[in-house]
Scaffold this motif. Structure first.
Motif, PDB file in Angstrom:
ATOM      1  N   ALA A 115       0.829  -1.206   0.000  1.00 17.09           N
ATOM      2  CA  ALA A 115       0.000   0.000   0.000  1.00 17.09           C
ATOM      3  C   ALA A 115       0.861   1.252   0.000  1.00 17.09           C
ATOM      4  O   ALA A 115       0.513   2.260  -0.635  1.00 17.09           O
ATOM      5  N   TYR A 116       1.992   1.213   0.695  1.00 18.84           N
ATOM      6  CA  TYR A 116       2.895   2.355   0.675  1.00 18.84           C
ATOM      7  C   TYR A 116       3.397   2.618  -0.742  1.00 18.84           C
ATOM      8  O   TYR A 116       3.506   3.776  -1.170  1.00 18.84           O
ATOM      9  N   SER A 117       3.720   1.556  -1.479  1.00 23.19           N
ATOM     10  CA  SER A 117       4.200   1.721  -2.851  1.00 23.19           C
ATOM     11  C   SER A 117       3.142   2.392  -3.709  1.00 23.19           C
ATOM     12  O   SER A 117       3.433   3.331  -4.470  1.00 23.19           O
ATOM     13  N   LEU A 118       1.901   1.920  -3.610  1.00 26.98           N
ATOM     14  CA  LEU A 118       0.842   2.439  -4.468  1.00 26.98           C
ATOM     15  C   LEU A 118       0.488   3.877  -4.124  1.00 26.98           C
ATOM     16  O   LEU A 118       0.374   4.729  -5.009  1.00 26.98           O
ATOM     17  N   PHE A 119       0.302   4.168  -2.841  1.00 22.86           N
ATOM     18  CA  PHE A 119      -0.088   5.526  -2.463  1.00 22.86           C
ATOM     19  C   PHE A 119       1.049   6.522  -2.701  1.00 22.86           C
ATOM     20  O   PHE A 119       0.803   7.677  -3.077  1.00 22.86           O
ATOM     21  N   LEU A 120       2.270   6.093  -2.467  1.00 22.26           N
ATOM     22  CA  LEU A 120       3.411   6.977  -2.713  1.00 22.26           C
ATOM     23  C   LEU A 120       3.473   7.391  -4.178  1.00 22.26           C
ATOM     24  O   LEU A 120       3.641   8.574  -4.493  1.00 22.26           O
ATOM     25  N   THR A 121       3.325   6.420  -5.081  1.00 20.72           N
ATOM     26  CA  THR A 121       3.424   6.736  -6.504  1.00 20.72           C
ATOM     27  C   THR A 121       2.140   7.351  -7.051  1.00 20.72           C
ATOM     28  O   THR A 121       2.132   7.876  -8.163  1.00 20.72           O
ATOM     29  N   ARG A 162     -11.715   5.382  -4.606  1.00 26.71           N
ATOM     30  CA  ARG A 162     -10.824   4.682  -5.537  1.00 26.71           C
ATOM     31  C   ARG A 162      -9.808   5.641  -6.152  1.00 26.71           C
ATOM     32  O   ARG A 162      -8.704   5.239  -6.514  1.00 26.71           O
ATOM     33  N   TRP A 163     -10.172   6.907  -6.278  1.00 25.96           N
ATOM     34  CA  TRP A 163      -9.271   7.879  -6.898  1.00 25.96           C
ATOM     35  C   TRP A 163      -7.967   8.032  -6.123  1.00 25.96           C
ATOM     36  O   TRP A 163      -6.937   8.428  -6.688  1.00 25.96           O
ATOM     37  N   LEU A 164      -7.996   7.712  -4.829  1.00 25.22           N
ATOM     38  CA  LEU A 164      -6.770   7.827  -4.044  1.00 25.22           C
ATOM     39  C   LEU A 164      -5.700   6.838  -4.490  1.00 25.22           C
ATOM     40  O   LEU A 164      -4.507   7.053  -4.228  1.00 25.22           O
ATOM     41  N   TYR A 165      -6.107   5.763  -5.141  1.00 24.61           N
ATOM     42  CA  TYR A 165      -5.159   4.749  -5.603  1.00 24.61           C
ATOM     43  C   TYR A 165      -4.573   5.097  -6.979  1.00 24.61           C
ATOM     44  O   TYR A 165      -3.644   4.437  -7.428  1.00 24.61           O
ATOM     45  N   ALA A 166      -5.139   6.080  -7.635  1.00 25.81           N
ATOM     46  CA  ALA A 166      -4.715   6.439  -8.984  1.00 25.81           C
ATOM     47  C   ALA A 166      -3.857   7.700  -8.947  1.00 25.81           C
ATOM     48  O   ALA A 166      -3.535   8.228  -7.883  1.00 25.81           O
ATOM     49  N   GLY A 167      -3.513   8.200 -10.124  1.00 24.52           N
ATOM     50  CA  GLY A 167      -2.706   9.411 -10.205  1.00 24.52           C
ATOM     51  C   GLY A 167      -1.231   9.097 -10.333  1.00 24.52           C
ATOM     52  O   GLY A 167      -0.804   7.937 -10.268  1.00 24.52           O
ATOM     53  N   GLY A 168      -0.434  10.121 -10.503  1.00 19.21           N
ATOM     54  CA  GLY A 168       1.007   9.970 -10.640  1.00 19.21           C
ATOM     55  C   GLY A 168       1.718  11.045  -9.849  1.00 19.21           C
ATOM     56  O   GLY A 168       1.430  12.239  -9.988  1.00 19.21           O
ATOM     57  N   ALA A 169       2.664  10.648  -9.020  1.00 16.00           N
ATOM     58  CA  ALA A 169       3.320  11.606  -8.134  1.00 16.00           C
ATOM     59  C   ALA A 169       4.425  12.383  -8.841  1.00 16.00           C
ATOM     60  O   ALA A 169       4.619  13.573  -8.578  1.00 16.00           O
ATOM     61  N   PHE A 226       0.477   1.507 -17.538  1.00 15.68           N
ATOM     62  CA  PHE A 226      -0.345   0.304 -17.440  1.00 15.68           C
ATOM     63  C   PHE A 226      -1.498   0.403 -16.442  1.00 15.68           C
ATOM     64  O   PHE A 226      -2.232  -0.565 -16.247  1.00 15.68           O
ATOM     65  N   GLY A 227      -1.675   1.553 -15.829  1.00 17.40           N
ATOM     66  CA  GLY A 227      -2.822   1.733 -14.966  1.00 17.40           C
ATOM     67  C   GLY A 227      -2.500   1.537 -13.497  1.00 17.40           C
ATOM     68  O   GLY A 227      -1.450   1.021 -13.127  1.00 17.40           O
ATOM     69  N   PRO A 228      -3.446   1.939 -12.623  1.00 16.62           N
ATOM     70  CA  PRO A 228      -3.186   1.991 -11.183  1.00 16.62           C
ATOM     71  C   PRO A 228      -3.527   0.723 -10.407  1.00 16.62           C
ATOM     72  O   PRO A 228      -3.461   0.739  -9.181  1.00 16.62           O
TER      73      PRO A 228
END
Length: 475
Positions: A31-37, A56-63, A93-95
């Protein structure tokens, strides 16, 4: 080396690793990997009742590289190279959680391909070396999770291969760069790098300066991150005790090769553990008796990680010993065994490891509970599901919410606060104990409903507690 057989092995490995990545429950650190990125290193979850679909939007995006580096220095314990790679990968490739795991699988396949080349260079039987590596629980596990271990292994094996083949400064320089990149992916990879450079001092000292020229520039970069992070995970490991550390090292080293086979054995756990110990000891006896030309290099590389972890324990007075850390030694142990084991013993070893890998994919005893709890709670549609917030709202709710259906009604509960479920007809408590805070919260919310006269416990499992309202006058 038969390239066709290696290609077939890699295709089989890809299918196996992707299957494990698909079936295995979601994990805390991932989860740290996904939320960080995603740009949400510490997600801002809603305070009241909400649904997974709404967040669900919290898991997407790009840092972006800059924010990843900033957030790592502010609150994590890892260097950035893997997370930069994951950030780019998720943009393409998506979140999804599986997409993130697929990147680790890709790195692992690259490691196996390079290990095949290294085995050929060292005159070690290639397919046995690949089989013993892939079917080692620790290697397969770290090869599928969305963390930096797989990339660090890839860089480690690449570095050793380049140094083993180096006859001039270019190869040695490239090998040093690869080992430096490994340390910039996971600090613990520096142990393998030090062992490889130590071997180079004895075997090919003339190219050592070139290797150091490639490796050393990464050390200030590592230090820039490490010095900012050194206090961010206080209390992560128990205090150092020599006898406990050595016992844990032996236990987790065996688990890195054979996984949870004693756990699956139930009442026969002790005989199974002793049989596995005998199998490993027989393997090392063969290594000593049939000493291969590469044995010294492989032994040095294999011992580097456990020795380094013990040294860290002494320096920082904690016990940083885990299966995933000891996985850095697996390729080198596999090369030693592949070079020395007679065919009957090799067959037995691979068969036993195969059983362990089946458990990696399907046995819940080796999985973290968050995703499993979400699936269990989903059997009660319409109920309010109360989930512990955990230490920082990342490792506990992150995997749970990712595995939960969009319409599930959720409430995150922090230890030390009052649990307000007034008006709810049915409440599901997710009794997760993945960290200190979640254990405290689970105990507190369970006690609160057990003492509430308007709720009756209708069901209890190791994963959830179901409470139904029994006061007809309260809605």
């Amino acid at each position: 080396m038969n390239d066709r057989r290696v290609a077939l092995f890699l295709c089989t490995a890809a299918a196996l690793l992707l299957a494990i990545a698909w079936f295995r429950a979601l994990e805390y650190d991932e989860a740290y990997s996904l939320f960080l990125t995603a740009g949400h290193a510490r997600p801002a979850w809603p305070q009241g009742i909400f649904t997974p679909g709404a967040v669900r939007w919290l898991y997407a995006g790009g840092a972006g590289f800059g924010q990843v580096a900033h957030d790592l220095r502010a609150g994590d314990v890892h260097p950035p190279l893997y997370f930069w790679a994951l950030d780019v990968w998720r943009r393409v490739f998506g979140p999804s959680w599986f997409a993130a795991r697929a990147l680790s699988v890709l790195f692992t396949l690259g490691t196996l391909a390079l290990l095949a080349r290294l085995a050929a260079v060292l005159d070690v039987p290639v397919l046995p070396a690949l089989g013993l590596t892939l079917l080692s629980y620790g290697f397969a596990y770290t090869g599928v999770v969305a963390r930096g271990f797989a990339l660090a292994q890839l860089c480690d094996v690449a570095g050793v291969l380049l140094l083993a083949r180096a006859r001039g400064w270019r190869g040695a320089l490239a090998g040093g760069v690869a080992l430096g990149a490994a340390s910039f992916t996971n600090y613990l990879a520096v142990f393998t790098a030090c062992a490889a450079l130590l071997w180079l001092c004895r075997a090919r000292w003339r190219v050592l300066p070139a290797a150091l020229a490639g490796f050393v520039p990464f050390l200030p970069l590592d230090a820039w991150f490490f010095l900012a992070q050194r206090g961010s995970r206080a209390g992560q490991f128990v205090a150092f005790d020599a006898s406990h550390a050595l016992a844990l090292l032996a236990k987790d080293s065996g688990a890195a090769i054979f996984g949870g086979l004693p756990v699956y054995a139930g009442a026969f756990a002790l005989p199974v553990a002793l049989a596995l110990l005998a199998l490993v000891l027989a393997g090392f006896v063969c290594v000593v008796r049939r000493r291969h030309a590469s044995a010294m290099l492989c032994a040095l590389l294999a011992l580097a990680t456990p020795a380094g972890l013990l040294a860290l324990g002494l320096i920082f007075h904690n016990t940083p010993i885990e299966i995933r850390y000891l996985a850095f030694a697996i390729p080198w142990v596999a090369l030693m065994f592949a070079a020395a084991l007679p065919r009957p013993l090799l067959t037995v070893m691979l068969a036993v490891q195969g059983c362990a890998i089946a458990g990696l994919a399907f046995a819940t005893a080796t999985m973290q509970p968050q995703g499993l709890v979400a699936r269990a709670a989903a059997a009660y549609p319409g109920a309010l599901v109360v989930v512990p917030f955990g230490n920082d709202g990342v490792g506990v709710p992150g995997p749970f919410i990712a595995a939960a259906p969009d319409s599930m009604r959720l409430l995150l509960f922090r230890a030390g606060r009052a649990l307000n479920v007034q008006g709810e007809r049915q409440v599901i408590l997710a009794t997760i104990g993945a960290d200190d805070s979640s254990r405290a919260a689970s105990a507190q919310m369970l006690s609160a409903l057990q003492q509430d006269r308007c709720f009756t416990q209708a069901a209890r499992t190791p994963l959830i507690a179901v409470f139904d309202r029994s006061c007809a006058d309260q809605q």
